[in-house]
Every structure is written in C-alpha cells, then in structure tokens.
Design a protein around this motif. Sequence first.
Motif, short mmCIF file in Angstrom:
data_model
loop_
_atom_site.label_atom_id
_atom_site.label_comp_id
_atom_site.label_asym_id
_atom_site.label_seq_id
_atom_site.Cartn_x
_atom_site.Cartn_y
_atom_site.Cartn_z
N UNK A 1 0.72 -1.17 0.13
CA UNK A 1 0.04 -0.06 0.05
C UNK A 1 0.78 1.33 -0.16
N UNK A 2 1.87 1.28 0.85
CA UNK A 2 2.80 2.34 0.65
C UNK A 2 3.56 2.85 -0.43
N UNK A 3 3.85 1.41 -1.35
CA UNK A 3 4.53 1.62 -2.39
C UNK A 3 3.49 2.26 -3.74
N UNK A 4 2.40 1.56 -3.49
CA UNK A 4 1.35 2.17 -4.60
C UNK A 4 1.12 3.79 -4.29
N UNK A 5 1.02 4.26 -3.16
CA UNK A 5 0.61 5.66 -2.62
C UNK A 5 1.79 6.69 -2.85
N UNK A 6 3.02 5.86 -2.85
CA UNK A 6 4.38 6.59 -3.47
C UNK A 6 4.46 6.88 -4.92
N UNK B 1 8.26 -3.44 -7.35
CA UNK B 1 9.90 -3.53 -6.99
C UNK B 1 10.19 -2.31 -5.63
N UNK B 2 9.34 -1.52 -5.65
CA UNK B 2 9.62 -0.57 -4.35
C UNK B 2 9.27 -1.24 -3.12
N UNK B 3 8.15 -2.25 -3.10
CA UNK B 3 7.79 -2.83 -1.96
C UNK B 3 8.89 -3.77 -1.57
N UNK B 4 9.38 -4.44 -2.59
CA UNK B 4 10.59 -5.20 -2.54
C UNK B 4 11.74 -4.54 -1.75
N UNK B 5 12.07 -3.48 -2.39
CA UNK B 5 13.22 -2.71 -1.89
C UNK B 5 13.20 -2.25 -0.44
N UNK B 6 12.02 -1.81 -0.21
CA UNK B 6 11.72 -1.38 1.24
C UNK B 6 11.73 -2.63 2.46
N UNK B 7 11.87 -3.87 2.02
CA UNK B 7 12.03 -4.89 2.82
C UNK B 7 13.50 -4.89 3.27
N UNK B 8 14.20 -4.08 2.66
CA UNK B 8 15.81 -4.29 2.94
C UNK B 8 16.10 -3.44 4.18
N UNK B 9 16.68 -4.09 5.21
CA UNK B 9 16.79 -3.55 6.45
C UNK B 9 17.55 -2.27 6.41
N UNK B 10 17.02 -1.31 7.21
CA UNK B 10 17.86 0.14 6.96
C UNK B 10 19.05 0.20 7.88
N UNK B 11 20.02 0.66 7.38
CA UNK B 11 21.54 0.53 8.21
C UNK B 11 21.35 1.82 9.17
N UNK B 12 22.06 1.48 10.05
CA UNK B 12 22.21 2.37 11.43
C UNK B 12 23.29 3.00 11.50
N UNK B 13 23.54 4.13 11.68
CA UNK B 13 25.04 4.85 11.83
C UNK B 13 25.26 5.11 10.44
#
Length: 506
Positions: A35-40, A129-141
């Motif tokens: 849903x977030x990827x569709x809206x973006x 693909x955006x929804x899949x990209x957003x499954x990547x863990x966000x780096x910290x630091x």
Amino acid sequence: MEGDRVCDTTAERGLADQLGEFRPGLVDVYRAGLPGARAAVLARLWRGFVHEPLPWVVSRVAGPDGVRLRLADGRYLHGPPSDPWATGTSVTCVELDGRPFGHPARLLRALAVPGGERFAAELDHSVASMALSRTAPRPVGPPVAPWGWEQRSPDGHPYHPTCRSRPGFSAADQLAYAPEHRPVVGLRLAPVAGATVRGPWPAQLRDGRFTLVPVHPWQAEHALNGRTLLPGPEAHPLLSLRTLDLDLSRDRNVHVKTALSTQLTSAVRDISAYSVVNALITSDVVERVAERLGGRLHIARTLAAAGAGIPELAAVIRQSPYAYAGAREQVVPVAELPAYFAPFTRGERQKRIIEFAHVAVGVCLDLLDLGVALEAHGQNLLAVLDEEGRARRLVYRDLADIRISPVRLARHGLPPPALTGRLLNDDPAVLRRKVFGCLVTGALGPLAGNASALGTILRAATQGLAPTPDLRALMTERLPVKALTMMRLDPGGDQWALLPNPALVR
C-alpha cells in the motif's frame, strides 16, 4: 478502493510468488509494504498529470480540495494538491469521473490513453519493486565503506513514476544485485579478441590477445547467454545498480560501468560504441575545463573503456570519486544528502543545504559559462563534506551524457574538443535544460522537499554569484524539467515541462 487488495496486480503477485519459493520470511513484509509503495508511485504519477503538458489534458483547476483535470474525451480527474518539488509524498486516491483509484497502473489502464498499456506495466513493476526494496533492513549509523551511502535509499528517483521499475528482474535478481539490499556481486568476464579499447586497460583484465570485458551477471544470463564468460571479481553495486565498486588491486578501487540491456527508469542501460570511442577524450576535455574552477570541482576520470562493437557488451572503468576525500572528509552522493543531513537540527540542516547549494550552483554555472553542461543530478554529483557537514568541493562522475559547447570554449580561449556527434551543442536553451533540469530536479529539489523551501534555497545560494545570462535564466525564467510521465507514454527521447520558478515566489 481499486488496487487495495494484497498482491492485486501481475507484478505484485509475481514477486510475492517468487519470494514464497526462496525467501518465504520476506513475503509478509513485502505484502505489508505494497500500500505504501502504491501511494508513493501514484504521487509521482499524479505530479506528472498535474504539471506536464500532456496532450489529452485540456485544463487544470486548482482549488481548496485539490486539482481537477478535464480530459480531451470529456472525463475528469480529481486528486489532492500537487507541489512539483515535494518529495516523500503519498497519494492514496485519484478519482476518474468519481471512481476512486488507489493503484497507479489501474488508473492508467482506465484512462486508456496512447501508450498507456505499456506504461501501466512499468508502473506495476515500479510499485512491486519498491515494496521489495523497502524490505531491505535500514542501516544504522554512518557507513563503514566509502561507498556505503550509495546503498541506503530504497525508493529511487523522488519524482519519477517508474522510479523502481526493473523489468526482467526477478525477486531473486533484485535481492542479488540491487544496491539497497547491499549484496556482493560476482562479475563475469567476456574474452574479446580485437576489442575497441581506449586508455590503458588494466593488466588484471587481459588474457594474452583477449581483452576481458567486465559483464554484469544479469547481463550474462539475459543478453549474452551462449557466449563464453569467465568468473570475475566481486564488486559492490552503487546507486545506478549497473555501476559497481571494484577492488582491482590493493588500495586501488575503481568504479566499473557495465552494460545492462534492460530499462531502468527511462532508458535501456547499454553502452554505445560512441561512448566507448569518446570516453577518454570527453574526460580529458572536462578535466581541462574544470581546472579553471580552482579546485572546486573534481572529475572522476575515465581511466579506460572497452567494447566488442555491440552496446550489449562494453564497459567503462572510472576513477573512484571517493579518492577525493581528504583527512576527516567524506564524499557523499547528493541523492543521499537528505539522509546525511537528517540528524541535524532544522536550522543547522537548512544552513548546510544552502552551503551545498551555493557551491553546486556556482560550480555548475561557472562550468556552463566555460562551455560544459553537466548532468548534475543526485547520482552523478557528489559532495565533499568536512566533519561538520559543510560542502567544501564537488566530485562529478559519468560523462556519457553531458553537453559541450565549442563556441563557449573558444570564447574562453579553450581549444575545441576532438569530438563529433551528440555531445556537442551550442544552443543556450539546450545547455541550460541539461544543467537546470538535472541540478534543480535531481539535486536541489529533493534536498528542499517543497517549492517554498526550494525558492529560499535558490535565492540564498545565488547571492554573490556572477550575474551571467545563465544565472538570470535560472532565477527569472520558468524552470525546465524532464516530463517524466510524457517520456514513458511516448518513448523516444527527452521531453520537457516548464514549471513556475520558485525563486520568484516569496
């Protein structure tokens, strides 16, 4: 609402099914991100509908409840207000004659405009693909490796509706090759006898009479299957996905640009014979011109280029831009500056953005006056930052699509380039479109985040700059931006929209 069901479209279902086979633990996270990827993506598409000169939009009326578009066939589109410079926005619903649509691909198919069916498939890919990209863990630091900033953003181009369209890439391909998933990519090497080579091709990439041309593994499987390929070195994908950081020898990292015969955003990413033949000449010309700027701009030099005479098999080796970081400095792609500045206080962030904008606008305008129009968007332009986040200098990479004006070079006593073809152009409108369309849309606009902030940044950043005709055009004329939606409905070259100049609004 249309498109609100989980895995509702072909591309969404396809990636979900593939994940279920080899990464079942990601399926629920992927579905939750749809849903977030569709809206973006719908927000990017709606931006194109509202601001680009689409031939089937007759009129646009903005009101307190949004924007109403009358179409040539008598129907109406209605959606929320659209700031052409806004980033990170979401549009959950656009109405076509009162019927709500929440999925950009379904909306485009319902419009039934020329080129719409093909574009709808691209939008479907972009969402999935955006929804899949957003499954990547966000780096910290902060990143450990110099190129770590290149692997942080999951969403791609902030204004392009096909920002994440990767046709031909399976879920496994994206996890294996896309920078946001931070993979290590094993390149292949194609032995080529009689290759066209420019520059000193590295000894590590030669085998007797054969030139070993680096090949992306996706290209090896999909465009060069049946050709003899050898195992190659490991590399790290950068923002453009087909360009990778490669350690050729101890303490000598280079960037290798590979051919990738698939469409990412608006273009198929092959490497033409023209680019191979002219790569070093172009690099030499731009380096010579950049010397006039007194060290404000470094060029990540083209070291060598090689090709087999077909765009599907070629590679360019460039100097790493990260070589230009001095002591206690770091080099950050401009596309990642919003993330870099995010921890700063609001006031400090604004100060740092204006400092960067002052350097970037000054460098790009001075170079344009000298005769070189850079394509200075967020991937190609990098900032050299000190410990406090102040922009000290710039680095530019990838010279394949710049423009050079022989007339302007001659005006400043610079020799004409030993070039012919598409890189040469003396038309001020063409040169300014190249610079303004990339610098403002690809660098300053995403940093500002909205039209009001962009106007403030432009006015502050241009204080004290030489009052050239190019500067006057930047600050007083409508701003040229690529019509990204039009270009996908009618492919075949750059098309442009002219937007109100935010520098004129206070």
